[in-house]
Design a protein around this motif. Structure first.
Motif, PDB file in Angstrom:
ATOM      1  N   ILE A   1       8.386  -0.709  -3.013  1.00 40.05           N
ATOM      2  CA  ILE A   1       9.054  -0.701  -1.702  1.00 40.05           C
ATOM      3  C   ILE A   1      10.071  -1.837  -1.610  1.00 40.05           C
ATOM      4  O   ILE A   1      11.205  -1.636  -1.176  1.00 40.05           O
ATOM      5  CB  ILE A   1       8.019  -0.822  -0.550  1.00 40.05           C
ATOM      6  N   PHE A   2       9.670  -3.041  -2.056  1.00 45.23           N
ATOM      7  CA  PHE A   2      10.575  -4.189  -1.908  1.00 45.23           C
ATOM      8  C   PHE A   2      11.650  -4.224  -2.991  1.00 45.23           C
ATOM      9  O   PHE A   2      12.776  -4.648  -2.747  1.00 45.23           O
ATOM     10  CB  PHE A   2       9.769  -5.494  -1.878  1.00 45.23           C
ATOM     11  N   GLN A   3      11.298  -3.775  -4.195  1.00 49.44           N
ATOM     12  CA  GLN A   3      12.289  -3.788  -5.277  1.00 49.44           C
ATOM     13  C   GLN A   3      13.419  -2.804  -4.989  1.00 49.44           C
ATOM     14  O   GLN A   3      14.586  -3.093  -5.216  1.00 49.44           O
ATOM     15  CB  GLN A   3      11.601  -3.430  -6.600  1.00 49.44           C
TER      16      GLN A   3
ATOM     17  N   LYS B   1      -4.392   7.564  -5.586  1.00 48.32           N
ATOM     18  CA  LYS B   1      -3.477   6.440  -5.355  1.00 48.32           C
ATOM     19  C   LYS B   1      -2.693   6.124  -6.631  1.00 48.32           C
ATOM     20  O   LYS B   1      -1.497   5.838  -6.579  1.00 48.32           O
ATOM     21  CB  LYS B   1      -4.249   5.202  -4.872  1.00 48.32           C
ATOM     22  N   THR B   2      -3.376   6.197  -7.779  1.00 52.34           N
ATOM     23  CA  THR B   2      -2.694   5.937  -9.056  1.00 52.34           C
ATOM     24  C   THR B   2      -1.604   6.980  -9.294  1.00 52.34           C
ATOM     25  O   THR B   2      -0.465   6.640  -9.648  1.00 52.34           O
ATOM     26  CB  THR B   2      -3.716   5.976 -10.216  1.00 52.34           C
ATOM     27  N   LEU B   3      -1.953   8.255  -9.074  1.00 52.90           N
ATOM     28  CA  LEU B   3      -0.988   9.336  -9.265  1.00 52.90           C
ATOM     29  C   LEU B   3       0.204   9.187  -8.317  1.00 52.90           C
ATOM     30  O   LEU B   3       1.373   9.301  -8.730  1.00 52.90           O
ATOM     31  CB  LEU B   3      -1.677  10.695  -9.051  1.00 52.90           C
ATOM     32  N   GLN B   4      -0.078   8.927  -7.037  1.00 52.21           N
ATOM     33  CA  GLN B   4       1.002   8.762  -6.062  1.00 52.21           C
ATOM     34  C   GLN B   4       1.930   7.624  -6.489  1.00 52.21           C
ATOM     35  O   GLN B   4       3.153   7.745  -6.405  1.00 52.21           O
ATOM     36  CB  GLN B   4       0.426   8.458  -4.669  1.00 52.21           C
TER      37      GLN B   4
ATOM     38  N   TYR C   1       0.163  -8.814   1.818  1.00 50.13           N
ATOM     39  CA  TYR C   1      -1.199  -8.267   1.824  1.00 50.13           C
ATOM     40  C   TYR C   1      -1.150  -6.916   2.531  1.00 50.13           C
ATOM     41  O   TYR C   1      -0.885  -6.846   3.728  1.00 50.13           O
ATOM     42  CB  TYR C   1      -2.158  -9.216   2.535  1.00 50.13           C
ATOM     43  N   SER C   2      -1.352  -5.849   1.745  1.00 48.87           N
ATOM     44  CA  SER C   2      -1.236  -4.500   2.295  1.00 48.87           C
ATOM     45  C   SER C   2      -2.320  -3.624   1.689  1.00 48.87           C
ATOM     46  O   SER C   2      -2.791  -3.869   0.575  1.00 48.87           O
ATOM     47  CB  SER C   2       0.147  -3.934   1.938  1.00 48.87           C
ATOM     48  N   SER C   3      -2.693  -2.566   2.418  1.00 43.97           N
ATOM     49  CA  SER C   3      -3.691  -1.644   1.864  1.00 43.97           C
ATOM     50  C   SER C   3      -3.076  -0.745   0.795  1.00 43.97           C
ATOM     51  O   SER C   3      -3.779  -0.158  -0.009  1.00 43.97           O
ATOM     52  CB  SER C   3      -4.348  -0.822   2.971  1.00 43.97           C
ATOM     53  N   GLY C   4      -1.747  -0.657   0.755  1.00 46.49           N
ATOM     54  CA  GLY C   4      -1.085   0.042  -0.350  1.00 46.49           C
ATOM     55  C   GLY C   4      -1.260  -0.759  -1.633  1.00 46.49           C
ATOM     56  O   GLY C   4      -1.338  -1.986  -1.592  1.00 46.49           O
ATOM     57  N   SER C   5      -1.323  -0.075  -2.771  1.00 47.18           N
ATOM     58  CA  SER C   5      -1.576  -0.784  -4.028  1.00 47.18           C
ATOM     59  C   SER C   5      -0.462  -1.786  -4.319  1.00 47.18           C
ATOM     60  O   SER C   5       0.669  -1.642  -3.834  1.00 47.18           O
ATOM     61  CB  SER C   5      -1.654   0.223  -5.174  1.00 47.18           C
ATOM     62  N   VAL C   6      -0.785  -2.808  -5.111  1.00 48.11           N
ATOM     63  CA  VAL C   6       0.215  -3.813  -5.483  1.00 48.11           C
ATOM     64  C   VAL C   6       1.432  -3.133  -6.122  1.00 48.11           C
ATOM     65  O   VAL C   6       2.573  -3.479  -5.820  1.00 48.11           O
ATOM     66  CB  VAL C   6      -0.402  -4.880  -6.428  1.00 48.11           C
ATOM     67  N   ALA C   7       1.193  -2.122  -6.970  1.00 47.55           N
ATOM     68  CA  ALA C   7       2.308  -1.416  -7.616  1.00 47.55           C
ATOM     69  C   ALA C   7       3.206  -0.761  -6.568  1.00 47.55           C
ATOM     70  O   ALA C   7       4.443  -0.855  -6.646  1.00 47.55           O
ATOM     71  CB  ALA C   7       1.771  -0.365  -8.588  1.00 47.55           C
TER      72      ALA C   7
END
Ligand SMILES: [Mg+2]
Length: 251
Positions: free
Chosen positions: A151-153, A99-102, A140-146
């Motif tokens: 996505i929104f930025q 997840k960090t790498l992605q 609130y999503s299962s995707g990381s905060v980063a």
């Protein structure tokens, strides 16, 4: 209760299936990370971040299994790590170093303009209307905060990040456990009944409701169909336009 009668101080939104198509995550983001993992590792192999990720990947139990499954033994090099990353992505194994790498690969793709975060066309206007009415918006999503922020930025509707005042991922807990929603309300310093949670997954709505939140389920194109019982049991909307007039409760 019809959607237009709801009041809330905070709108808590899920991403996949709620603000964003499920296919964006599965058909765009994950393939992008898989396609670019080799190049990214090559370019950043000597950096501290990548060295840390590579070390953590090798400590996964799946790494030993993967190496054992190979026909011949090979050194741990860029090529082997790249193949292992593809192996994890193909099996949808959501392990932390992957997840960090992605997240880092996506950040580079968004910055280069190769990726744009999908949001449905009603999302931007709804975010604006809710903020104009004095509501806060949290994610609130299962995707990381980063990954959420990216996505929104870098969304197809422009930079929506300034609308968002808080982000939560699975560090706060599983999305189908009510304790997660209790913790989110505490963190937002708001009574759970003043939070409206928007999601596509009935199990998540049930968990939020058990914590005292209000909930509405989105029926976006491509979302999993709901059973008759789930349809009876929840308030449903097709998009955010039914919620444009959302107001804070009168004290
Ligand atoms: Mg969802």
């Amino acid at each position: 209760m019809t959607p237009s009668n709801f009041t809330a101080k905070v709108v808590l939104v899920d991403i996949e299936g709620t603000t964003t198509s499920i296919s964006f995550v599965h058909d765009v983001l994950f393939p992008y990370a898989k396609k670019n993992a080799g190049n990214y590792l090559q370019e950043t192999w000597q950096t501290k971040d990548t060295k840390e990720i590579v070390k953590n990947l090798q400590q996964l139990p799946q790494f030993a299994e993967y190496v054992e499954s190979l026909e011949s033994s090979s050194d741990v090099d860029q090529q082997l790590i790249t193949k292992f990353v593809s192996y994890l992505i193909e099996r949808d194994l959501k392990v932390t170093p992957l997840k960090t790498l992605q997240g880092l690969i996506w950040a580079k793709g968004y910055a280069a303009g190769e990726l744009k975060g999908h949001v449905y066309e009603d999302v931007s206007a709804a975010f604006q209307a809710w903020r104009d009415a004095g509501l806060q918006i949290a994610v609130y999503s299962s995707g990381s905060v980063a990954a959420q922020k990216l996505i929104f930025q870098h969304s197809i509707a422009g930079d929506l990040l300034p609308h968002l005042s808080a982000h939560f991922d699975t560090h706060v807990g599983h999305k189908q456990q009510s304790e997660s929603y209790t913790k989110i309300a505490q963190s937002l310093q708001v009574e759970p009944q003043h939070v409206l949670f928007l999601t596509d997954v009935p199990g998540e709505a049930d968990a939020a409701r058990a914590a005292g939140m209000q909930t509405i389920i989105l029926q976006r194109p491509g979302n999993a169909p709901l059973s008759e019982e789930q349809k009876r049991d929840h308030v449903l909307v097709d998009d955010f336009t039914a919620l444009l007039k959302l107001k804070p409760p009168s004290e």
